[in-house]
Design an enzyme around this catalytic site. Structure first.
Site, PDB file in Angstrom:
ATOM      1  N   CYS A   1     -13.115 -28.640   7.483  1.00  0.00           N
ATOM      2  CA  CYS A   1     -11.872 -27.996   7.048  1.00  0.00           C
ATOM      3  C   CYS A   1     -10.769 -29.037   6.873  1.00  0.00           C
ATOM      4  O   CYS A   1     -10.604 -29.923   7.710  1.00  0.00           O
ATOM      5  CB  CYS A   1     -11.442 -26.951   8.073  1.00  0.00           C
TER       6      CYS A   1
ATOM      7  N   HIS B   1      -5.390 -21.535  10.618  1.00  0.00           N
ATOM      8  CA  HIS B   1      -6.722 -21.992  10.199  1.00  0.00           C
ATOM      9  C   HIS B   1      -7.522 -20.853   9.555  1.00  0.00           C
ATOM     10  O   HIS B   1      -8.166 -21.021   8.514  1.00  0.00           O
ATOM     11  CB  HIS B   1      -7.506 -22.555  11.385  1.00  0.00           C
TER      12      HIS B   1
ATOM     13  N   CYS C   1      -6.815 -28.435  11.533  1.00  0.00           N
ATOM     14  CA  CYS C   1      -8.032 -29.216  11.763  1.00  0.00           C
ATOM     15  C   CYS C   1      -7.786 -30.717  11.634  1.00  0.00           C
ATOM     16  O   CYS C   1      -8.553 -31.520  12.168  1.00  0.00           O
ATOM     17  CB  CYS C   1      -9.128 -28.763  10.801  1.00  0.00           C
TER      18      CYS C   1
ATOM     19  N   PHE D   1      -3.311   5.855   3.608  1.00  0.00           N
ATOM     20  CA  PHE D   1      -4.370   5.325   4.475  1.00  0.00           C
ATOM     21  C   PHE D   1      -3.852   5.101   5.876  1.00  0.00           C
ATOM     22  O   PHE D   1      -4.503   5.435   6.869  1.00  0.00           O
ATOM     23  CB  PHE D   1      -4.893   4.006   3.903  1.00  0.00           C
TER      24      PHE D   1
ATOM     25  N   ASP E   1       0.858  -1.173   0.000  1.00  0.00           N
ATOM     26  CA  ASP E   1       0.000   0.000   0.000  1.00  0.00           C
ATOM     27  C   ASP E   1       0.900   1.230   0.000  1.00  0.00           C
ATOM     28  O   ASP E   1       2.098   1.139   0.293  1.00  0.00           O
ATOM     29  CB  ASP E   1      -0.915  -0.013   1.226  1.00  0.00           C
ATOM     30  N   SER E   2       0.312   2.405  -0.296  1.00  0.00           N
ATOM     31  CA  SER E   2       1.144   3.603  -0.553  1.00  0.00           C
ATOM     32  C   SER E   2       1.400   4.434   0.696  1.00  0.00           C
ATOM     33  O   SER E   2       2.217   5.350   0.669  1.00  0.00           O
ATOM     34  CB  SER E   2       0.436   4.481  -1.595  1.00  0.00           C
TER      35      SER E   2
ATOM     36  N   CYS F   1      -7.520 -28.276   6.665  1.00  0.00           N
ATOM     37  CA  CYS F   1      -6.203 -27.664   6.930  1.00  0.00           C
ATOM     38  C   CYS F   1      -5.422 -28.494   7.946  1.00  0.00           C
ATOM     39  O   CYS F   1      -5.979 -29.308   8.699  1.00  0.00           O
ATOM     40  CB  CYS F   1      -6.369 -26.224   7.404  1.00  0.00           C
TER      41      CYS F   1
ATOM     42  N   ASP G   1      -8.150  -7.924   0.355  1.00  0.00           N
ATOM     43  CA  ASP G   1      -7.206  -8.111   1.471  1.00  0.00           C
ATOM     44  C   ASP G   1      -7.942  -7.784   2.759  1.00  0.00           C
ATOM     45  O   ASP G   1      -8.863  -6.956   2.740  1.00  0.00           O
ATOM     46  CB  ASP G   1      -6.023  -7.139   1.347  1.00  0.00           C
TER      47      ASP G   1
HETATM   48  N1  NE8 Z   1      -4.314   3.302   0.008  1.00  0.00           N
HETATM   49  C1  NE8 Z   1      -5.498   2.936   0.531  1.00  0.00           C
HETATM   50  N2  NE8 Z   1      -5.526   1.874   1.391  1.00  0.00           N
HETATM   51  C2  NE8 Z   1      -6.726   1.496   1.935  1.00  0.00           C
HETATM   52  C3  NE8 Z   1      -6.765   0.427   2.872  1.00  0.00           C
HETATM   53  C4  NE8 Z   1      -5.517  -0.348   3.281  1.00  0.00           C
HETATM   54  C5  NE8 Z   1      -5.396  -1.655   2.523  1.00  0.00           C
HETATM   55  C6  NE8 Z   1      -4.076  -2.352   2.794  1.00  0.00           C
HETATM   56  C7  NE8 Z   1      -3.186  -2.584   1.748  1.00  0.00           C
HETATM   57  C8  NE8 Z   1      -1.961  -3.219   1.991  1.00  0.00           C
HETATM   58  C9  NE8 Z   1      -1.627  -3.615   3.285  1.00  0.00           C
HETATM   59  C10 NE8 Z   1      -2.519  -3.378   4.327  1.00  0.00           C
HETATM   60  C11 NE8 Z   1      -3.740  -2.747   4.091  1.00  0.00           C
HETATM   61  C12 NE8 Z   1      -8.006   0.093   3.435  1.00  0.00           C
HETATM   62  N3  NE8 Z   1      -8.297  -0.847   4.374  1.00  0.00           N
HETATM   63  C13 NE8 Z   1      -9.642  -0.734   4.599  1.00  0.00           C
HETATM   64  N4  NE8 Z   1     -10.196   0.220   3.805  1.00  0.00           N
HETATM   65  C14 NE8 Z   1      -9.180   0.764   3.087  1.00  0.00           C
HETATM   66  C15 NE8 Z   1      -9.172   1.813   2.143  1.00  0.00           C
HETATM   67  C16 NE8 Z   1      -7.928   2.191   1.586  1.00  0.00           C
HETATM   68  C17 NE8 Z   1      -7.835   3.298   0.646  1.00  0.00           C
HETATM   69  O1  NE8 Z   1      -8.852   3.952   0.295  1.00  0.00           O
HETATM   70  N5  NE8 Z   1      -6.623   3.610   0.167  1.00  0.00           N
HETATM   71 ZN    ZN Z   2      -8.858 -25.690   9.593  1.00  0.00          ZN
END
Ligand code: NE8
Ligand code: ZN
Length: 374
Positions: free
Chosen positions: A306, A337, A311, A98, A94-95, A308, A268
């Site tokens: 499950c 799990h 389990c 957030f 992620d950048s 895994c 994710d």
């Molecule tokens: N850049 C960005 N990330 C978000 C994340 C984190 C996801 C993430 C990526 C990589 C690693 C961890 C988390 C959000 N998590 C819940 N809602 C989210 C919205 C945004 C969003 O609008 N922009």
């Molecule tokens: Zn399991």
């Protein structure tokens, strides 16, 4: 040849779900897919071997956290994130925007970027689109995210419009500053809150910049599930069919299925490892809180359906004992799990798409898990 490409395999005849493959410099992964989160260059309590064993095909990490500690320079000297954490499959980072908003107080947002205090040292820091690109280029993930603002939910239309337009200008600056487009795919992040006109504007701005993939941001920030589903329906039509779509921060089992039904390819969330830490398990018949006294003499597996490793080898009684005793193995078995549960769920979703029956699968899963149907 772009660093990241999407191969569309088929669209489910019963829903808008797509079956596909994403090709990256560190290998390919099937979609729809759940991506385990490894914020500090580790998926908490799991080793890479265990992640491979449960068929994790791509993992996520966090620019914000790794910039603060250990620092992107150390990871660059190690040869990049893959070498540093001994993971040779795809990584997405992620950048940082957030995380600034969710982790640090004192933050000022301006056209230039975001000023904030480190949640570790309290020192004042400044994150800009250019700085985010520099850090991600140093970490070396296969997929990087553009620097965006994820406004709080709910947000007024006027604020959101100004924010979307700035996020689009930041996306352009990210493309300018990206030093490794040949081996790192940069995804744009669509914002716009729950305003359909702004979601369309954000998507059109980013699509005009021709990113190799698009994330749908600004969701999983406290909005009701029906709002999330409506926003997906109002956003995906403006994204190209031949590029991956990544719904950020989602999510629970029902949201993964409902996102796939609406054409989302990548998901994710930190839920599986986070709830594992207090002994809460995802099972095919709903959530199970293994520390409850009811399981003290329950020698069945966590989930009888499950397959895994946990389990197949351990009982609820034993795992309850570990969790109650604060034994590390308890955290590890619950994390394993839960991660396997979501990875297996998405394998079942892909199978349902192959057989054009994802809505039927949704019905069966919701019934067994105890989700309400509508
Ligand atoms: N850049 C960005 N990330 C978000 C994340 C984190 C996801 C993430 C990526 C990589 C690693 C961890 C988390 C959000 N998590 C819940 N809602 C989210 C919205 C945004 C969003 O609008 N922009
Ligand atoms: Zn399991």
């Amino acid at each position: 040849m772009p660093a990241v490409t999407y191969e569309h395999i088929k669209t489910c005849r019963q829903s808008g779900a797509r079956l596909g493959k994403v090709h990256t410099p560190h290998g390919s992964f099937e979609t729809p897919i759940f991506m385990p989160v490894g914020t500090l260059a580790t998926v908490k309590t799991m080793s890479p071997d265990e992640l491979v064993e449960m068929n994790a095909q791509i993992i996520l990490s966090n620019t914000y956290h790794l910039w603060l500690r250990p620092g992107e320079d150390i990871i660059q000297e190690a040869g990049g994130l893959h070498k540093f954490m001994n993971w040779d499959r795809p990584i997405l980072t992620d950048s940082g925007g957030f995380q600034v908003f969710s982790l640090s107080d004192l933050r000022n947002i301006s056209e230039e970027g975001v000023e904030f205090r480190s949640h570790l040292s309290g020192e004042k820091l400044f994150l800009t689109p250019e700085k985010s690109m520099h850090i991600q280029n140093a970490l070396g993930p296969d997929i990087m995210m553009a620097f965006d603002e994820c406004p709080p939910y709910p947000a007024e239309h006027d604020y959101m419009k100004a924010s979307v337009e700035r996020t689009s200008r930041w996306a352009e600056r990210c493309l300018e500053a990206h030093q490794r487009p040949h081996d790192q795919g940069l995804f744009g992040i669509v914002q716009g809150g729950e305003h359909p006109d702004l979601r369309r504007q954000s998507a059109e701005d980013l699509v005009s910049l021709d990113f190799p993939g698009y994330a749908i941001g600004g969701l999983s920030v406290g909005e009701p599930k029906d709002v999330m589903n409506r926003v997906l329906e109002e956003t995906t039509p403006f994204l190209p069919d031949n590029k991956p779509r990544y719904l950020m921060g989602v999510g629970s089992a029902d949201s993964l299925i409902d996102g796939a039904v609406r054409g989302v390819d990548m998901f994710d969330c930190v839920l599986p490892t986070r709830i594992a830490r207090n002994g809460t398990l995802m099972t095919s018949s709903g959530r199970l809180v293994v520390r409850n006294a009811a399981y003290a003499r329950d020698f069945r597996p966590l989930d009888e359906k499950c397959s895994c490793r946990v389990c197949r080898n351990y009982s609820r009684a034993y795992i309850r004992h570990l969790i109650k005793s604060n034994e590390t193995l308890g955290l590890r078995l619950c994390s394993y799990h839960n991660l396997h549960f979501l990875l297996q769920l998405m394998e079942n979703v892909r199978e349902a798409i192959r057989n054009d029956r994802l809505l039927d699968f949704r019905e069966e899963f919701f019934e067994a898990y105890g989700f309400n149907k509508p």
